[in-house]
Design a protein around this motif. Structure first.
Motif, PDB file in Angstrom:
ATOM      1  N   VAL A  59      10.268 -28.621  12.171  1.00  0.00           N
ATOM      2  CA  VAL A  59      10.271 -29.502  10.996  1.00  0.00           C
ATOM      3  C   VAL A  59      10.750 -30.897  11.355  1.00  0.00           C
ATOM      4  CG1 VAL A  59      10.585 -27.604   9.373  1.00  0.00           C
ATOM      5  CG2 VAL A  59      12.598 -28.708  10.383  1.00  0.00           C
ATOM      6  N   ASN A  60      11.088 -31.120  12.623  1.00  0.00           N
ATOM      7  CA  ASN A  60      11.573 -32.422  13.062  1.00  0.00           C
ATOM      8  C   ASN A  60      10.454 -33.208  13.741  1.00  0.00           C
ATOM      9  OD1 ASN A  60      14.254 -31.833  12.241  1.00  0.00           O
ATOM     10  ND2 ASN A  60      14.565 -30.657  14.130  1.00  0.00           N
ATOM     11  N   THR A  61      10.574 -34.511  13.689  1.00  0.00           N
ATOM     12  CA  THR A  61       9.593 -35.386  14.317  1.00  0.00           C
ATOM     13  C   THR A  61       9.817 -35.408  15.824  1.00  0.00           C
ATOM     14  OG1 THR A  61       9.534 -36.766  12.336  1.00  0.00           O
ATOM     15  CG2 THR A  61       8.664 -37.717  14.362  1.00  0.00           C
ATOM     16  N   ASN A  62       8.738 -35.298  16.567  1.00  0.00           N
ATOM     17  CA  ASN A  62       8.801 -35.323  18.024  1.00  0.00           C
ATOM     18  C   ASN A  62       8.776 -36.792  18.481  1.00  0.00           C
ATOM     19  OD1 ASN A  62       8.688 -34.888  20.742  1.00  0.00           O
ATOM     20  ND2 ASN A  62       6.843 -33.628  20.712  1.00  0.00           N
ATOM     21  N   GLU A  63       9.885 -37.246  19.013  1.00  0.00           N
ATOM     22  CA  GLU A  63       9.977 -38.642  19.442  1.00  0.00           C
ATOM     23  C   GLU A  63       9.029 -38.943  20.593  1.00  0.00           C
ATOM     24  OE1 GLU A  63      13.397 -41.810  21.024  1.00  0.00           O
ATOM     25  OE2 GLU A  63      13.908 -39.722  20.578  1.00  0.00           O
ATOM     26  N   LEU A  64       8.771 -37.958  21.448  1.00  0.00           N
ATOM     27  CA  LEU A  64       7.887 -38.169  22.595  1.00  0.00           C
ATOM     28  C   LEU A  64       6.459 -38.444  22.139  1.00  0.00           C
ATOM     29  CD1 LEU A  64       7.486 -38.217  25.634  1.00  0.00           C
ATOM     30  CD2 LEU A  64       7.214 -35.725  25.589  1.00  0.00           C
ATOM     31  N   TYR A  65       6.032 -37.810  21.054  1.00  0.00           N
ATOM     32  CA  TYR A  65       4.670 -38.039  20.550  1.00  0.00           C
ATOM     33  C   TYR A  65       4.474 -39.508  20.179  1.00  0.00           C
ATOM     34  CZ  TYR A  65       0.681 -37.958  17.361  1.00  0.00           C
ATOM     35  OH  TYR A  65      -0.514 -38.240  16.733  1.00  0.00           O
ATOM     36  N   HIS A  66       5.410 -40.063  19.431  1.00  0.00           N
ATOM     37  CA  HIS A  66       5.284 -41.466  19.018  1.00  0.00           C
ATOM     38  C   HIS A  66       5.429 -42.411  20.208  1.00  0.00           C
ATOM     39  CE1 HIS A  66       5.208 -40.474  14.753  1.00  0.00           C
ATOM     40  NE2 HIS A  66       6.208 -39.626  14.975  1.00  0.00           N
ATOM     41  N   ALA A  67       6.233 -42.011  21.193  1.00  0.00           N
ATOM     42  CA  ALA A  67       6.351 -42.834  22.392  1.00  0.00           C
ATOM     43  C   ALA A  67       5.039 -42.856  23.164  1.00  0.00           C
ATOM     44  CB  ALA A  67       7.492 -42.313  23.269  1.00  0.00           C
ATOM     45  N   VAL A  68       4.385 -41.700  23.287  1.00  0.00           N
ATOM     46  CA  VAL A  68       3.084 -41.642  23.961  1.00  0.00           C
ATOM     47  C   VAL A  68       2.051 -42.464  23.191  1.00  0.00           C
ATOM     48  CG1 VAL A  68       1.192 -40.111  24.618  1.00  0.00           C
ATOM     49  CG2 VAL A  68       3.556 -39.439  25.061  1.00  0.00           C
ATOM     50  N   GLN A  69       2.066 -42.359  21.880  1.00  0.00           N
ATOM     51  CA  GLN A  69       1.123 -43.111  21.066  1.00  0.00           C
ATOM     52  C   GLN A  69       1.287 -44.614  21.269  1.00  0.00           C
ATOM     53  OE1 GLN A  69       1.676 -42.732  16.800  1.00  0.00           O
ATOM     54  NE2 GLN A  69      -0.545 -42.620  16.487  1.00  0.00           N
ATOM     55  N   LEU A  70       2.537 -45.063  21.340  1.00  0.00           N
ATOM     56  CA  LEU A  70       2.793 -46.492  21.542  1.00  0.00           C
ATOM     57  C   LEU A  70       2.491 -46.901  22.973  1.00  0.00           C
ATOM     58  CD1 LEU A  70       3.805 -48.766  19.739  1.00  0.00           C
ATOM     59  CD2 LEU A  70       6.112 -48.337  20.594  1.00  0.00           C
ATOM     60  N   TYR A  71       2.777 -46.030  23.924  1.00  0.00           N
ATOM     61  CA  TYR A  71       2.511 -46.338  25.328  1.00  0.00           C
ATOM     62  C   TYR A  71       1.017 -46.473  25.604  1.00  0.00           C
ATOM     63  CZ  TYR A  71       2.074 -45.470  30.362  1.00  0.00           C
ATOM     64  OH  TYR A  71       1.744 -45.558  31.676  1.00  0.00           O
ATOM     65  N   LEU A  72       0.219 -45.552  25.044  1.00  0.00           N
ATOM     66  CA  LEU A  72      -1.223 -45.593  25.278  1.00  0.00           C
ATOM     67  C   LEU A  72      -1.910 -46.720  24.526  1.00  0.00           C
ATOM     68  CD1 LEU A  72      -2.108 -41.788  25.165  1.00  0.00           C
ATOM     69  CD2 LEU A  72      -1.750 -43.229  27.174  1.00  0.00           C
ATOM     70  N   SER A  73      -1.208 -47.332  23.553  1.00  0.00           N
ATOM     71  CA  SER A  73      -1.838 -48.420  22.801  1.00  0.00           C
ATOM     72  C   SER A  73      -2.149 -49.610  23.689  1.00  0.00           C
ATOM     73  CB  SER A  73      -0.922 -48.852  21.660  1.00  0.00           C
ATOM     74  OG  SER A  73       0.285 -49.395  22.159  1.00  0.00           O
ATOM     75  N   ARG A  74      -1.432 -49.771  24.803  1.00  0.00           N
ATOM     76  CA  ARG A  74      -1.723 -50.903  25.699  1.00  0.00           C
ATOM     77  C   ARG A  74      -3.097 -50.756  26.339  1.00  0.00           C
ATOM     78  NH1 ARG A  74       2.716 -51.190  30.050  1.00  0.00           N
ATOM     79  NH2 ARG A  74       1.803 -49.142  30.440  1.00  0.00           N
ATOM     80  N   SER A  75      -3.406 -49.531  26.814  1.00  0.00           N
ATOM     81  CA  SER A  75      -4.679 -49.308  27.501  1.00  0.00           C
ATOM     82  C   SER A  75      -5.799 -48.940  26.551  1.00  0.00           C
ATOM     83  CB  SER A  75      -4.522 -48.200  28.548  1.00  0.00           C
ATOM     84  OG  SER A  75      -3.483 -48.508  29.458  1.00  0.00           O
ATOM     85  N   ALA A  76      -5.450 -48.417  25.370  1.00  0.00           N
ATOM     86  CA  ALA A  76      -6.495 -47.978  24.439  1.00  0.00           C
ATOM     87  C   ALA A  76      -7.325 -49.145  23.933  1.00  0.00           C
ATOM     88  CB  ALA A  76      -5.855 -47.240  23.259  1.00  0.00           C
ATOM     89  N   SER A  77      -6.698 -50.312  23.766  1.00  0.00           N
ATOM     90  CA  SER A  77      -7.426 -51.461  23.248  1.00  0.00           C
ATOM     91  C   SER A  77      -8.515 -51.920  24.195  1.00  0.00           C
ATOM     92  CB  SER A  77      -6.461 -52.614  22.991  1.00  0.00           C
ATOM     93  OG  SER A  77      -5.782 -52.972  24.194  1.00  0.00           O
ATOM     94  N   MET A  78      -8.432 -51.548  25.481  1.00  0.00           N
ATOM     95  CA  MET A  78      -9.434 -51.982  26.448  1.00  0.00           C
ATOM     96  C   MET A  78     -10.354 -50.848  26.892  1.00  0.00           C
ATOM     97  SD  MET A  78      -7.085 -54.491  28.831  1.00  0.00           S
ATOM     98  CE  MET A  78      -5.888 -53.195  29.135  1.00  0.00           C
ATOM     99  N   ALA A  79      -9.838 -49.623  26.986  1.00  0.00           N
ATOM    100  CA  ALA A  79     -10.619 -48.536  27.567  1.00  0.00           C
ATOM    101  C   ALA A  79     -11.314 -47.663  26.532  1.00  0.00           C
ATOM    102  CB  ALA A  79      -9.717 -47.670  28.453  1.00  0.00           C
ATOM    103  N   ALA A  80     -10.686 -47.432  25.389  1.00  0.00           N
ATOM    104  CA  ALA A  80     -11.251 -46.499  24.417  1.00  0.00           C
ATOM    105  C   ALA A  80     -12.365 -47.164  23.617  1.00  0.00           C
ATOM    106  CB  ALA A  80     -10.155 -45.994  23.486  1.00  0.00           C
TER     107      ALA A  80
END
Length: 507
Positions: A59-80
């Motif tokens: 029932v708790n938020t996974n901090e690693l999930y949001h960290a991965v989401q923010l980390y991949l945002s750098r490359s997602a804007s160019m590759a995805a």
């Protein structure tokens, strides 16, 4: 072609027939065990390993999930090819993310890592005190088995650190001030904050470019020096002392430092802090990556010097006979910040309760400060904020008038270069002159600035002449005062001698 489709349909029919027979013969538990065994065999022969990172951990938020989401945002804007956009609270930037079932390849230390974002509908929930999101989101990380020791856990630590830095960069910076009386609010936080929107940068700061490069290099060394401070056993902090006449840009320098590093600012008002204990509590409530500022430290509070010791009274009543509130001097001392408390605040044990913090003191009169307060280790870098130089003048003219470099070699600029140092004018005064003339043609505004500088030079010369004349007049008065007693003494001795001679004749 028709025969091929007919053969394929026959094969599929036979497969469905045998599957229905097997399901009727074997129990579902056996089917599940066989499928599980098949997956295990597949993983044994596969060269990859998989890791699922879900959005919710129970029932708790996974901090690693949001960290991965923010980390991949750098490359997602160019590759995805398909992206999701979002903007967080108190954030000044948009965040790019992977869409449903999209895939992205990242690399770390020469090893590749494949990320896939999965979004599925969550099954109907039972009654819960904390409802879960309708969609179940997760990231799947696929890496080669041979790269597992290389990537884990260093890769995940890198993701967390990078995401924290991106989050801090995207968030609006805050300007804090301590609450009145240093009291802690109901939320347990003694600081009040507002968004920090100061536009000052090192590009617009009126200062010699060579000095700005030196300061920026020092700030970069500090921000990137975590390993150095750990290796040398020093607290990760640095002190800057800004001193000079009023209006020379000390506050603008602090704002430029905060914007350059992306740090928050804590503006500490010492007049609202009553005791050393309150000062320590304020320090404990500051965050890392921040600048702690005490402006006009020479006049903000009357610090008690460590060397001044008040002698004890010769006879002191017993403790049971003293008033409950103590003496008047004792009560005042109990509500006073001492120099020792301020020194411990900047360089004592309590100064290392956080990391990556900068202390900045400003003063107009450095000679009034105690030497222990400005020594190395407390104030590591002393920066004299001088009067406006020609290099600083060119920056101000570019900021306010749009004056380009190719226009700065004419006769007007040469005259400005000759007169600006002699005028001893502050950047604030130059800015005020340029603001008043900003709607005029650039050359006319520059000519008006030149006239103002020349007038200031003449006033300074006239003031110097009047002061020199006054000094000469005072010296002459002192000289006459010294000579007049000698004349009076000579006249008195002459009259006394005359009387003695006259008395001798009468005898």
């Amino acid at each position: 072609m028709k025969e091929a489709w007919t053969s394929l349909a026959s094969i599929m029919g036979v497969f469905a027939f045998f599957q229905s027979i097997l399901r009727a013969v074997f129990a579902p538990e056996l089917w599940f065990a066989a499928a599980k065994l098949f997956h295990r065999l597949f993983r044994c022969f596969s060269t990859y390993c998989y890791f699922d990172i879900t959005e919710m951990d129970g029932v708790n938020t996974n901090e690693l999930y949001h960290a991965v989401q923010l980390y991949l945002s750098r490359s997602a804007s160019m590759a995805a090819s398909r992206l999701s956009l979002s903007r967080g609270l108190n954030s000044s930037a948009f965040t790019f993310g992977l869409a449903n079932n999209d895939r992205l390849v990242d690399s770390f230390r020469g090893a590749s890592a494949t990320w896939e974002h999965a979004v599925t509908q969550r099954q109907s929930q039972t009654i819960s005190w904390r409802p879960l999101p309708e969609e179940k989101r997760s990231f799947t990380l696929r890496i080669k088995k041979k790269d597992k020791p290389l990537l884990l856990p260093a890769y995940l630590d890198h993701i967390m650190e990078t995401a924290t830095e991106i989050r801090r960069r995207n968030q609006d910076r805050l300007l804090y001030t301590n609450s009145r009386g240093g009291s802690i609010e109901s939320r347990g936080f003694p600081w009040e904050s507002v968004p920090f929107k100061h536009p000052s940068t090192f590009d617009t700061l009126a200062m010699d470019p060579a000095r700005k490069e030196l300061i920026m290099a020092d700030l970069n060394d500090f921000a990137q020096g975590k390993a150095f401070y750990e290796k040398t056993g020093r607290a990760w902090k640095r002190g800057y002392l800004l001193y000079g006449p009023p209006g020379t840009g000390k506050s603008s320098m602090i704002a430029a430092m905060a914007n350059y590093l992306g740090y928050d600012i804590y503006d500490l008002e010492l007049t609202e802090v009553h005791t050393n204990s309150e000062l320590r509590k304020l320090l404990m409530k500051t965050t890392s990556k921040s600048i702690i500022v005490i402006e006009d430290i020479d006049c903000s509070v009357n610090l008690t010097n460590r060397s001044s010791k008040k002698p004890a009274p010769p006879c002191e009543p017993p403790s049971d006979l003293r008033p409950a509130g103590g003496t008047e001097d004792g009560g005042a001392a109990a509500r006073t910040i001492t120099l020792s408390g301020l020194l411990n605040f900047t360089d004592g044990l309590w100064s290392c309760c956080g990391s990556e913090r900068i202390f900045v003191f400003t003063t107009n009169h450095i000679e009034k400060l105690d030497p222990a307060l400005v020594r190395s280790g407390r104030m590591d870098m002393h920066m004299f904020m001088s009067y406006c130089s020609f290099q600083a003048l060119k920056i101000l003219m570019k900021n306010y008038l749009g004056w380009e470099d190719d226009e700065q070699s004419d006769e007007l600029m040469r005259e400005l270069a000759e007169v600006v140092d002699e005028a001893e004018i502050t950047p604030a005064d130059v800015s005020e002159i340029l603001i008043k003339n900003r709607r005029r043609e650039r050359r006319e505004a520059a000519a008006e600035l030149l006239e103002a500088l020349k007038a200031r030079v003449e006033r300074r010369k006239e003031r110097k002449r009047s002061l020199s004349e006054q000094v000469v007049e005072e010296e002459e008065q002192e000289k006459r005062a010294l000579e007049s007693p000698k004349e009076s003494t000579g006249q008195l001795m002459h009259s006394c001698n005359a009387k003695e001679d006259k008395g001798a004749e009468e005898d």
